[in-house]
Design a protein around this motif. Structure first.
Motif, PDB file in Angstrom:
ATOM      1  N   GLN A 113      17.250 -25.495 -32.834  1.00 28.38           N
ATOM      2  CA  GLN A 113      16.531 -25.473 -31.526  1.00 28.38           C
ATOM      3  C   GLN A 113      15.266 -26.268 -31.584  1.00 28.38           C
ATOM      4  OE1 GLN A 113      17.415 -24.081 -28.321  1.00 28.38           O
ATOM      5  NE2 GLN A 113      15.872 -25.492 -27.827  1.00 28.38           N
ATOM      6  N   ASP A 147      14.317 -29.492 -29.607  1.00 30.00           N
ATOM      7  CA  ASP A 147      13.259 -29.635 -28.773  1.00 30.00           C
ATOM      8  C   ASP A 147      12.390 -30.837 -29.293  1.00 30.00           C
ATOM      9  OD1 ASP A 147      13.652 -27.313 -27.318  1.00 30.00           O
ATOM     10  OD2 ASP A 147      12.231 -26.033 -28.588  1.00 30.00           O
ATOM     11  N   ASP A 179      14.242 -33.768 -27.295  1.00 35.61           N
ATOM     12  CA  ASP A 179      14.159 -33.652 -25.799  1.00 35.61           C
ATOM     13  C   ASP A 179      12.648 -33.737 -25.359  1.00 35.61           C
ATOM     14  OD1 ASP A 179      16.973 -33.559 -25.902  1.00 35.61           O
ATOM     15  OD2 ASP A 179      17.045 -31.213 -25.730  1.00 35.61           O
ATOM     16  N   TRP A 180      11.678 -33.650 -26.144  1.00 32.37           N
ATOM     17  CA  TRP A 180      10.202 -33.312 -25.660  1.00 32.37           C
ATOM     18  C   TRP A 180       9.786 -34.287 -24.642  1.00 32.37           C
ATOM     19  CZ3 TRP A 180       6.274 -36.693 -25.391  1.00 32.37           C
ATOM     20  CH2 TRP A 180       6.267 -37.650 -26.272  1.00 32.37           C
ATOM     21  N   ASP A 217      11.514 -32.790 -21.373  1.00 32.63           N
ATOM     22  CA  ASP A 217      10.890 -31.698 -21.014  1.00 32.63           C
ATOM     23  C   ASP A 217       9.287 -31.790 -20.387  1.00 32.63           C
ATOM     24  OD1 ASP A 217      13.137 -30.259 -21.870  1.00 32.63           O
ATOM     25  OD2 ASP A 217      12.431 -29.740 -23.605  1.00 32.63           O
ATOM     26  N   GLU A 258       8.123 -28.844 -18.213  1.00 37.97           N
ATOM     27  CA  GLU A 258       8.653 -27.482 -18.966  1.00 37.97           C
ATOM     28  C   GLU A 258       7.839 -27.587 -20.613  1.00 37.97           C
ATOM     29  OE1 GLU A 258      12.727 -28.015 -18.977  1.00 37.97           O
ATOM     30  OE2 GLU A 258      13.046 -27.761 -16.616  1.00 37.97           O
ATOM     31  N   GLU A 259       6.881 -27.942 -20.497  1.00 48.37           N
ATOM     32  CA  GLU A 259       6.213 -28.011 -21.792  1.00 48.37           C
ATOM     33  C   GLU A 259       6.106 -26.731 -22.449  1.00 48.37           C
ATOM     34  OE1 GLU A 259       1.798 -27.756 -23.500  1.00 48.37           O
ATOM     35  OE2 GLU A 259       1.763 -28.520 -22.021  1.00 48.37           O
ATOM     36  N   SER A 276       8.493 -24.632 -22.412  1.00 51.74           N
ATOM     37  CA  SER A 276       9.537 -24.258 -23.170  1.00 51.74           C
ATOM     38  C   SER A 276       9.972 -24.823 -24.341  1.00 51.74           C
ATOM     39  CB  SER A 276      10.764 -24.580 -21.722  1.00 51.74           C
ATOM     40  OG  SER A 276      10.568 -23.688 -20.622  1.00 51.74           O
ATOM     41  N   ASN A 277       9.200 -25.763 -24.753  1.00 49.85           N
ATOM     42  CA  ASN A 277       9.559 -26.857 -25.812  1.00 49.85           C
ATOM     43  C   ASN A 277       8.548 -26.142 -27.140  1.00 49.85           C
ATOM     44  OD1 ASN A 277       9.334 -28.990 -27.586  1.00 49.85           O
ATOM     45  ND2 ASN A 277      10.852 -29.826 -26.076  1.00 49.85           N
TER      46      ASN A 277
END
Length: 322
Positions: free
Chosen positions: A202, A206, A209-210, A213, A218-219, A221-222
């Motif tokens: 994960q 992250d 995918d930052w 995101d 969706e900061e 969530s990362n």
């Protein structure tokens, strides 16, 4: 399959598992049968370059080798895990409003068929055990809690169990093996070992995918973006949103990627102490860690080179790829 990890051996085993998964959809009605096979083809790592989320479906194989389970039983569980993985993949996509070219009705219908195929395979491999489904309900509860609360609180990169929660159903692969082997006392340790590997995966996801995101708002969530924000503190107030230039500064100047790699190394050290961590799982984790460490090393080299050449400030101020 040898218990020693390698990308090539993982792909070979995956090819056999996914071939059986395709065959297992034959009794499903059209056009959903075709949809299921397309999903399986997309997820099959054996025909493409690079790594994949092998833990989601090879965990029963790795654990089965450690437990001395018959290979055909481990393979049966691995095929079931392919169906389960795709079931949750579709659920996640529907919740995110992105059904990979399917409408929500088709995606949910296909997902339900996949879940039925998963149950069928697992019940065939581990018949008559209420404990298996009791544990699966617990894993599903962890997943449901994680996805329903995602974004309400900032992702905590140091909480391995929380990082792994979105992938909690994967743990059923190890639990089923130890139940089939008549060793339920090994399940708790196997769960913890899987969580460590899933947590590092994960973190790596992250990091990868930052940018998406961040752009999607969706900061929180990362977990990598949490590390980036903390690397910038106290200069960055909590109420100030992150921007790409700030994330680049955190990554290149303040070692945010190094911090992420350190967390994955900590997971590795703890994994090595666990008897319930099969060699395949440990090898998969090492591959994930190696990828993150390579990125951190590359960034250190780039930062040092640019600092010497005097172009570091310009680099951080422009939209260049990390």
């Amino acid at each position: 399959m040898s218990i020693e990890w390698s990308l090539e051996s993982a792909k070979r085993e995956s090819a056999a598992v996914f071939a059986q998964a395709r065959e297992g959809t034959a009794a499903c009605p059209e056009p959903l049968c075709g949809i299921l096979r397309q999903l399986i083809d997309r997820a099959d790592p054996s025909a493409r370059e690079g790594g994949a989320n092998f833990i989601a479906y090879l965990l029963p194989v790795w654990t089965g080798e450690q437990a001395g389970l018959r290979p055909d039983v481990s393979r049966e569980l691995a095929v079931g895990s392919v169906y389960m993985m795709l079931h949750y993949f579709l659920l996640d996509d529907v919740m995110d409003g992105d059904e990979i070219g399917l409408g929500p009705k088709e995606a949910l219908a296909a997902g339900q068929l996949l879940h039925s195929l998963f149950l069928e395979r697992y019940e065939r491999a581990v018949p008559g055990t209420a404990e298996l489904w009791s544990r699966y309900r617990a894993y599903t509860g962890e997943w449901a809690q994680a996805v329903s609360q995602e974004g309400r609180h900032r992702a905590e990169p140091q909480d391995a169990a929380a990082l792994a929660a979105k992938s909690a159903p994967v743990k059923i692969g190890a639990a089923a093996v130890w139940l089939a082997a008549g060793r339920p006392e090994r399940i708790a340790g196997a769960e913890q070992a899987a969580e460590l590997a899933l947590a590092s995966l994960q973190l790596a996801d992250d990091w990868s995918d930052w940018r998406d995101d961040l752009a999607a708002g969706e900061e929180r969530s990362n977990a990598f973006l949490t590390l980036a924000r903390r690397a910038l503190e106290p200069a960055l107030p909590e109420e100030q949103p992150l921007e790409e230039r700030l994330v680049r500064r955190a990554a290149y100047q303040f070692g945010a990627v190094e911090r992420l790699a350190k967390l994955a190394r900590d997971h590795r050290e703890e994994l090595e102490e666990r008897l319930e961590a099969p060699p395949g799982l440990a090898g998969f984790h090492q591959a994930v860690l190696a990828g993150v460490e390579a990125d951190a090393r590359k960034m250190r080299q780039t930062a040092s080179k640019l600092a010497v050449e005097g172009g570091f400030s310009h680099f951080l101020s422009n939209r260049l790829e990390l």
